[in-house]
Design an enzyme around this catalytic site. Structure first.
Site, PDB file in Angstrom:
ATOM      1  N   ASN A 115      50.889  54.646  42.972  1.00  0.00           N
ATOM      2  CA  ASN A 115      50.183  54.689  44.259  1.00  0.00           C
ATOM      3  C   ASN A 115      50.976  53.981  45.338  1.00  0.00           C
ATOM      4  O   ASN A 115      51.688  53.020  45.082  1.00  0.00           O
ATOM      5  CB  ASN A 115      48.779  54.082  44.123  1.00  0.00           C
ATOM      6  CG  ASN A 115      48.743  52.597  44.443  1.00  0.00           C
ATOM      7  OD1 ASN A 115      48.653  52.189  45.603  1.00  0.00           O
ATOM      8  ND2 ASN A 115      48.865  51.764  43.400  1.00  0.00           N
ATOM      9  N   MET A 117      49.069  53.540  48.439  1.00  0.00           N
ATOM     10  CA  MET A 117      47.930  53.656  49.353  1.00  0.00           C
ATOM     11  C   MET A 117      48.182  52.876  50.645  1.00  0.00           C
ATOM     12  O   MET A 117      47.899  53.367  51.734  1.00  0.00           O
ATOM     13  CB  MET A 117      46.648  53.135  48.698  1.00  0.00           C
ATOM     14  CG  MET A 117      46.286  53.759  47.355  1.00  0.00           C
ATOM     15  SD  MET A 117      46.023  55.520  47.444  1.00  0.00           S
ATOM     16  CE  MET A 117      44.460  55.614  48.291  1.00  0.00           C
ATOM     17  N   PHE A 119      46.872  49.681  51.478  1.00  0.00           N
ATOM     18  CA  PHE A 119      45.700  48.927  51.958  1.00  0.00           C
ATOM     19  C   PHE A 119      44.863  49.713  52.969  1.00  0.00           C
ATOM     20  O   PHE A 119      44.524  49.208  54.054  1.00  0.00           O
ATOM     21  CB  PHE A 119      46.112  47.589  52.614  1.00  0.00           C
ATOM     22  CG  PHE A 119      46.740  46.581  51.704  1.00  0.00           C
ATOM     23  CD1 PHE A 119      46.641  46.678  50.329  1.00  0.00           C
ATOM     24  CD2 PHE A 119      47.424  45.491  52.238  1.00  0.00           C
ATOM     25  CE1 PHE A 119      47.214  45.722  49.500  1.00  0.00           C
ATOM     26  CE2 PHE A 119      48.004  44.528  51.425  1.00  0.00           C
ATOM     27  CZ  PHE A 119      47.905  44.649  50.050  1.00  0.00           C
ATOM     28  N   SER A 184      51.357  43.431  46.584  1.00  0.00           N
ATOM     29  CA  SER A 184      51.376  44.893  46.661  1.00  0.00           C
ATOM     30  C   SER A 184      52.745  45.346  47.142  1.00  0.00           C
ATOM     31  O   SER A 184      53.299  44.780  48.080  1.00  0.00           O
ATOM     32  CB  SER A 184      50.319  45.390  47.649  1.00  0.00           C
ATOM     33  OG  SER A 184      50.607  46.722  48.002  1.00  0.00           O
ATOM     34  N   ASN A 186      53.294  48.053  48.667  1.00  0.00           N
ATOM     35  CA  ASN A 186      53.130  49.112  49.673  1.00  0.00           C
ATOM     36  C   ASN A 186      52.910  48.624  51.097  1.00  0.00           C
ATOM     37  O   ASN A 186      52.599  49.413  51.974  1.00  0.00           O
ATOM     38  CB  ASN A 186      51.976  50.027  49.251  1.00  0.00           C
ATOM     39  CG  ASN A 186      52.231  50.643  47.894  1.00  0.00           C
ATOM     40  OD1 ASN A 186      53.326  51.152  47.654  1.00  0.00           O
ATOM     41  ND2 ASN A 186      51.261  50.563  46.997  1.00  0.00           N
ATOM     42  N   THR A 187      53.031  47.325  51.331  1.00  0.00           N
ATOM     43  CA  THR A 187      53.014  46.787  52.700  1.00  0.00           C
ATOM     44  C   THR A 187      54.362  46.123  52.921  1.00  0.00           C
ATOM     45  O   THR A 187      54.697  45.169  52.212  1.00  0.00           O
ATOM     46  CB  THR A 187      51.868  45.770  52.886  1.00  0.00           C
ATOM     47  OG1 THR A 187      50.625  46.446  52.728  1.00  0.00           O
ATOM     48  CG2 THR A 187      51.908  45.122  54.264  1.00  0.00           C
ATOM     49  N   LYS A 227      47.532  36.525  43.460  1.00  0.00           N
ATOM     50  CA  LYS A 227      47.890  37.666  42.607  1.00  0.00           C
ATOM     51  C   LYS A 227      49.379  37.962  42.769  1.00  0.00           C
ATOM     52  O   LYS A 227      49.859  38.151  43.886  1.00  0.00           O
ATOM     53  CB  LYS A 227      47.064  38.891  42.984  1.00  0.00           C
ATOM     54  CG  LYS A 227      47.324  40.088  42.056  1.00  0.00           C
ATOM     55  CD  LYS A 227      46.255  41.137  42.215  1.00  0.00           C
ATOM     56  CE  LYS A 227      46.530  42.362  41.360  1.00  0.00           C
ATOM     57  NZ  LYS A 227      45.498  43.398  41.531  1.00  0.00           N
ATOM     58  N   ASN A 256      50.148  42.656  39.514  1.00  0.00           N
ATOM     59  CA  ASN A 256      49.975  43.858  40.331  1.00  0.00           C
ATOM     60  C   ASN A 256      50.808  45.003  39.745  1.00  0.00           C
ATOM     61  O   ASN A 256      51.339  44.884  38.644  1.00  0.00           O
ATOM     62  CB  ASN A 256      50.387  43.538  41.774  1.00  0.00           C
ATOM     63  CG  ASN A 256      49.526  44.277  42.789  1.00  0.00           C
ATOM     64  OD1 ASN A 256      49.341  45.490  42.667  1.00  0.00           O
ATOM     65  ND2 ASN A 256      49.013  43.572  43.779  1.00  0.00           N
ATOM     66  N   GLY A 279      49.349  51.034  34.525  1.00  0.00           N
ATOM     67  CA  GLY A 279      49.059  51.656  33.233  1.00  0.00           C
ATOM     68  C   GLY A 279      49.834  50.992  32.109  1.00  0.00           C
ATOM     69  O   GLY A 279      50.380  49.898  32.276  1.00  0.00           O
ATOM     70  N   GLY A 307      47.801  47.439  32.210  1.00  0.00           N
ATOM     71  CA  GLY A 307      47.959  48.200  30.977  1.00  0.00           C
ATOM     72  C   GLY A 307      46.913  47.923  29.917  1.00  0.00           C
ATOM     73  O   GLY A 307      47.111  48.261  28.756  1.00  0.00           O
TER      74      GLY A 307
HETATM   75  C1  LIG Z   1      45.481  53.357  43.261  1.00  0.00           C
HETATM   76  C2  LIG Z   1      45.598  51.869  43.091  1.00  0.00           C
HETATM   77  C3  LIG Z   1      45.318  51.032  44.147  1.00  0.00           C
HETATM   78  C4  LIG Z   1      45.433  49.644  44.000  1.00  0.00           C
HETATM   79  N1  LIG Z   1      45.122  48.851  45.067  1.00  0.00           N
HETATM   80  C5  LIG Z   1      45.216  47.503  44.931  1.00  0.00           C
HETATM   81  C6  LIG Z   1      44.855  46.658  46.009  1.00  0.00           C
HETATM   82  O1  LIG Z   1      44.417  47.104  47.071  1.00  0.00           O
HETATM   83  N2  LIG Z   1      45.001  45.313  45.828  1.00  0.00           N
HETATM   84  C7  LIG Z   1      45.451  44.768  44.649  1.00  0.00           C
HETATM   85  O2  LIG Z   1      45.538  43.539  44.539  1.00  0.00           O
HETATM   86  N3  LIG Z   1      45.766  45.558  43.596  1.00  0.00           N
HETATM   87  C8  LIG Z   1      45.659  46.904  43.721  1.00  0.00           C
HETATM   88  N4  LIG Z   1      45.978  47.705  42.655  1.00  0.00           N
HETATM   89  C9  LIG Z   1      46.503  47.074  41.408  1.00  0.00           C
HETATM   90  C10 LIG Z   1      45.432  46.886  40.334  1.00  0.00           C
HETATM   91  O3  LIG Z   1      44.420  46.003  40.765  1.00  0.00           O
HETATM   92  C11 LIG Z   1      46.084  46.336  39.036  1.00  0.00           C
HETATM   93  O4  LIG Z   1      46.666  45.075  39.314  1.00  0.00           O
HETATM   94  C12 LIG Z   1      47.153  47.259  38.485  1.00  0.00           C
HETATM   95  O5  LIG Z   1      46.791  48.608  38.654  1.00  0.00           O
HETATM   96  C13 LIG Z   1      47.455  47.005  37.007  1.00  0.00           C
HETATM   97  O6  LIG Z   1      46.316  47.256  36.197  1.00  0.00           O
HETATM   98  P1  LIG Z   1      46.095  48.618  35.349  1.00  0.00           P
HETATM   99  O7  LIG Z   1      47.330  48.855  34.540  1.00  0.00           O
HETATM  100  O8  LIG Z   1      44.859  48.358  34.546  1.00  0.00           O
HETATM  101  O9  LIG Z   1      45.877  49.693  36.366  1.00  0.00           O
HETATM  102  C14 LIG Z   1      45.856  49.100  42.776  1.00  0.00           C
HETATM  103  C15 LIG Z   1      46.123  49.948  41.683  1.00  0.00           C
HETATM  104  C16 LIG Z   1      45.997  51.304  41.820  1.00  0.00           C
HETATM  105  C17 LIG Z   1      46.287  52.194  40.630  1.00  0.00           C
END
Ligand SMILES: Cc1cc2nc3c(=O)[nH]c(=O)nc-3n(C[C@H](O)[C@H](O)[C@H](O)COP(=O)(O)O)c2cc1C
Length: 367
Positions: A115, A117, A119, A184, A186-187, A227, A256, A279, A307
């Site tokens: 992603n 996105m 924010f 993140s 993405n910023t 985080k 993250n 994942g 994950g």
């Molecule tokens: C589509 C998407 C958007 C996310 N947006 C944020 C976010 O706005 N802020 C944040 O701290 N983490 C964000 N995350 C990260 C998740 O909170 C998490 O740290 C990360 O996906 C790892 O966990 P997972 O493997 O269970 O997905 C985002 C993850 C995904 C997939």
């Protein structure tokens, strides 16, 4: 197993939709259908799973990771799915649209997501109004609510502190804990804020405001967590851990999404999409970072994320010393029964192995 329309029908349909459209529908569905979902019995209420952290009662250790509900739009729905806590956000001081679409990609072969996105969120003021409305219905704090804050894109990196402070100022009354998101991908420039002097400035300002708010309202200061990104070097992670100790912040969320693409099997056209990967491929690094934090700062509460999809995954993170965990990507691939399955699996294994409570499990592999 009996035919389960929720998993067998709803999920394949969702996977035929554009990923962001499916996500929006999922959040809207959760917002509208909380009472119906609550009747499915997905909340596992077993005292074995409950614990107190930062003085808050967590009925189970599995939380919703930030970014799924950036708006705080469906809080009663997450509770009905069985989450032991919910983190909304990332919220920025200013409302913003995020990056151009498409910006969310499924990698089903790897059960992963990329992603970028950026924010997309309503901004602190509108989010605070929405949370206030939920609060009036008595549904805001049925499980602990974390609020994750980040820097607005229009705010220059050198002015980041003011942006975080403005968000905390608006959102403070509604948060059970606060997360400073400096990780993140993405910023632009955001992850530079993980560097010690920048992070110290932000955390000191937030801690001051937190104390002031607590004094004025005669309520408890909110636990403040940071985080971090999985792409930090071990030395950078050590510096963040030491800083948390120095400014007396309350915990870490590890981790993250990653910029790494190592180990993916999906089509190269997907793998090369820019953004953060989440994942199963995050699991090894997330666990490695968790162990490092626990060894360097014993007793510091850590929320482990990255994950995690099964009860055994959660077991391993808790045994390695995490106090709590979060999931995000597993909810997409595992469907709405994922949290209940994890919590039931945890209870079963605790009974089998004679573990009398979650506190006994936490850190058991480090002793
Ligand atoms: C589509 C998407 C958007 C996310 N947006 C944020 C976010 O706005 N802020 C944040 O701290 N983490 C964000 N995350 C990260 C998740 O909170 C998490 O740290 C990360 O996906 C790892 O966990 P997972 O493997 O269970 O997905 C985002 C993850 C995904 C997939």
């Amino acid at each position: 197993m009996a035919f389960d329309p929720l998993t067998r029908l709803a999920q394949p349909l969702m996977f035929r939709l554009d990923p962001e459209r499916a996500h929006t529908l999922a959040v809207q569905g959760m917002a509208r259908s909380a009472p119906a979902i609550a009747r499915l019995g997905l909340r596992v209420r077993d005292p074995l799973l409950a614990q107190r952290v930062w003085g808050l009662r967590f009925p189970n250790p599995v939380g919703l990771g930030a970014g799924y509900d950036k708006w705080g739009a469906a809080i009663p729905g997450w509770h009905a799915l069985g989450f032991g806590f919910v983190e909304v956000g990332t919220v920025t001081a200013h409302p913003q649209d995020g990056n151009p679409k498409p910006r969310l990609f499924r990698l089903p072969e790897d059960r992963s997501i990329i992603n970028r996105m950026g924010f997309n969120n309503d901004g602190a003021a509108r989010t605070a109004d929405r949370l206030a409305a939920v609060d009036r219905t008595g549904q805001l704090h049925r499980v602990p609510l974390g609020i994750n804050i980040g820097k607005s894109k229009i705010t220059p990196v050198e002015d980041a502190t003011g942006d975080y402070v403005a968000s905390l100022d608006r959102l403070w009354p509604y948060a059970d804990y606060v997360v400073v998101n400096v990780s993140s991908p993405n910023t632009p420039g955001l992850r530079e804020l993980q560097e010690s002097s920048a992070l110290a400035g932000i955390l000191e300002a937030l801690t001051d405001l937190n104390r002031m708010k607590a004094d004025i309202t005669r309520r408890r200061p909110r636990p403040i967590l940071v985080k971090v990104a999985p792409d930090l070097s071990d030395e950078q992670l050590d510096a963040v851990i030491d800083l948390i100790g120095a400014v007396r912040a309350d915990g870490l969320i590890v981790c993250n999404t990653t910029l790494s693409r190592t180990g993916l099997r999906s089509d190269p056209s997907l793998i090369t999409e820019q953004g953060g990967l989440s994942g199963p491929l995050l699991a090894a690094r997330s666990m490695e970072m968790l162990r490092r934090v626990v060894a360097r700062a014993p007793g510091l509460p850590v929320i482990s994320v990255g994950g995690i999809s099964t009860a055994d995954d959660v077991w391993d993170r808790l045994a390695a010393g995490a106090r709590l965990v979060q999931i995000w990507t597993a909810l997409v691939y595992g469907g709405p029964r994922t949290v209940a399955a994890i919590n039931r699996g945890l209870v079963d294994r605790m009974r089998r192995e004679g573990v009398d409570g979650i506190e006994e499990l936490i850190g058991s592999a480090t002793r």
